[in-house]
Enzyme design. Structure first.
Site: not given
Ligand code: NAD
Length: 411
Positions: A102
């Site tokens: 990571k």
């Molecule tokens: P992203 O940046 O696309 O979206 C994150 C979302 O969370 C946004 O809508 C943002 O406004 C919101 N957010 C941020 N801070 C916040 C808060 N304090 N309260 C409420 N909402 C808040 O990120 P993502 O890729 O969708 O990732 C989201 C989660 O999923 C993370 O924990 C990430 O590690 C996990 N994840 C993502 C992937 C991937 O393929 N993108 C894969 C596995 C896990």
């Protein structure tokens, strides 16, 4: 409790079940390599700013290390370490030939211009290009990064090492990416939610869902579940929560968000609530899909949803996890729930190496196949050993990594 302490706690719960020796626990928990670099960048106004970047490579006993790159102000070494180890168990749970890593930069990407973000990303790759690569460590998106950042990474890496599209995944489809990768994590969350409902004997069309986070993962999960006829009654992002008991128009909310630089700020088609209130709504399924550590012993007693699908990484701290377990709630853990992303990344990487591209239907079919097998395995292990789904998933992941480590030879 810090992020790494939480992952270690879950690791130890599974290690106890597996009767792992103390020495083996230390070996499996210790990252192979940790890199912290300085990223000095000239900003658009000519001023110099220095950022800090991290890459933690946790384990490669089952294959090249794989893991996302997070751009967020709260990124630090503790969090990256924790997420890197989570990737090791995750790739093993879905049984794809990868290890775990990571990385991240401590930055709010929305506070800089696109050109500045590109310079920061390229400078970061200048610092770490020697330790990543298609056979060693393959970054992907996470919070605050997406296909555009992945394209810059590929381009910068290629300046040093020649044509290598497989150095990074979730690239734009037009630039060696794969149809279906962008939606894969959210789609996987949706698939797992339906499977959990089915195992618990619940009716899909009578299921209400609240989703925290409307970024990549949350928005695609919302679309999938709406199409499956669940009722998504609440969504949220960093601007706050939006609640509509008769169901949110997800397509409309998505259009609004896209038109407002991926923000729901000002969305008026639902009642405004806070992110904390969203977590405590009386719904059937709660899907935290934003950041880690949002459910702790402080608010766990107020969470009413009997089913929680951990779309985000580490949204539930161990003290809260224990409360949910005592209350008989079902928690589908992150190591399984959001593994659709890394699984699709594996497909993209494999295709890049063969200079071949699958169509969307094949991607979805293969994803469904890998995720379904992993789900069945975790569910069965949980029943057989009378442990939570989280402990079962960790047992499967740690067991596979432990066996590969021993078979590969340690001394
Ligand atoms: P992203 O940046 O696309 O979206 C994150 C979302 O969370 C946004 O809508 C943002 O406004 C919101 N957010 C941020 N801070 C916040 C808060 N304090 N309260 C409420 N909402 C808040 O990120 P993502 O890729 O969708 O990732 C989201 C989660 O999923 C993370 O924990 C990430 O590690 C996990 N994840 C993502 C992937 C991937 O393929 N993108 C894969 C596995 C896990």
């Amino acid at each position: 409790m810090r992020a790494l302490e939480a992952t270690t706690h879950y690791f130890n719960q599974a290690a106890d079940q597996l009767d792992l020796t103390d020495n083996m626990r230390v070996l499996l928990r210790t990252p192979k390599r940790e890199v912290q670099v300085q990223i000095p960048v000239e900003m658009d106004n000519g001023e110099l700013q220095t950022f800090i970047g991290y890459r933690v490579q946790h384990d490669n006993s089952r294959g090249p290390m794989k893991g996302g790159l997070r751009y967020h102000p709260e990124v630090d070494l503790d969090e990256v370490r924790s997420l890197a180890s989570l990737m090791t168990w995750k790739t093993a749970v879905v049984n794809i030939p990868y290890g775990g890593a990571k990385g991240g930069i401590s930055i709010d990407p929305r506070s800089v211009s696109v050109r500045e973000l590109e310079r920061i990303t390229r400078k970061f790759i200048d610092q770490i290009h020697d330790v990543i690569g298609p056979d060693t460590d393959i970054p992907a998106p996470d919070v605050g990064t997406g296909a555009e950042v992945m394209a810059w990474i590929m381009s910068q890496y290629n300046k040093y090492h020649g044509f290598n599209p497989a150095v990074v995944t979730s690239k734009p489809v037009e630039l060696f990416g794969m149809p279906g990768r962008e939606e894969a994590t959210g789609r996987g969350v949706g698939i797992f939610t339906l499977k959990t409902l089915s195992r618990l004997g619940r009716k899909i069309h009578e299921t209400s869902v609240a989703i925290q986070g409307f970024g990549n993962v949350g928005s695609y999960a919302a679309q999938f579940l709406t199409e499956a006829e669940c009722k998504v009654v609440a969504i949220s992002d960093v601007s706050g929560g939006y609640y509509r008991p008769d169901g949110i128009d997800i397509a409309g909310a998505l259009k609004y968000s896209r038109e407002h630089r991926y923000s729901l700020e000002g969305y008026t088609e639902a009642e405004r609530i806070s992110n904390e209130e969203l977590l405590e709504l009386k719904v059937d399924v709660l899907i935290p899909a934003a950041l880690g550590g949002v459910i702790t012993s402080d608010n766990a007693d107020r969470v009413q949803a009997p089913i929680i699908i951990e779309a985000a990484n580490e949204p539930i701290r161990p003290d809260a996890d224990k409360i949910f377990s005592d209350r008989g709630m079902t928690v589908l853990p992150d190591v399984l729930a959001n593994a659709g992303g890394v699984t699709a990344s594996y497909f993209e990487w494999a295709q890049n190496r063969q200079h071949y591209q699958w169509g969307l239907n094949r991607v979805r079919q293969e994803l469904d196949h890998v995720l379904s097998s992993a789900f069945e395995r975790v569910w069965d292990m949980s029943q057989e050993r009378s442990v939570s789904l989280r402990v079962a998933a960790y047992m499967i992941g740690i067991g596979r990594v432990g066996r590969a480590t021993i078979l590969g030879g340690i001394a």
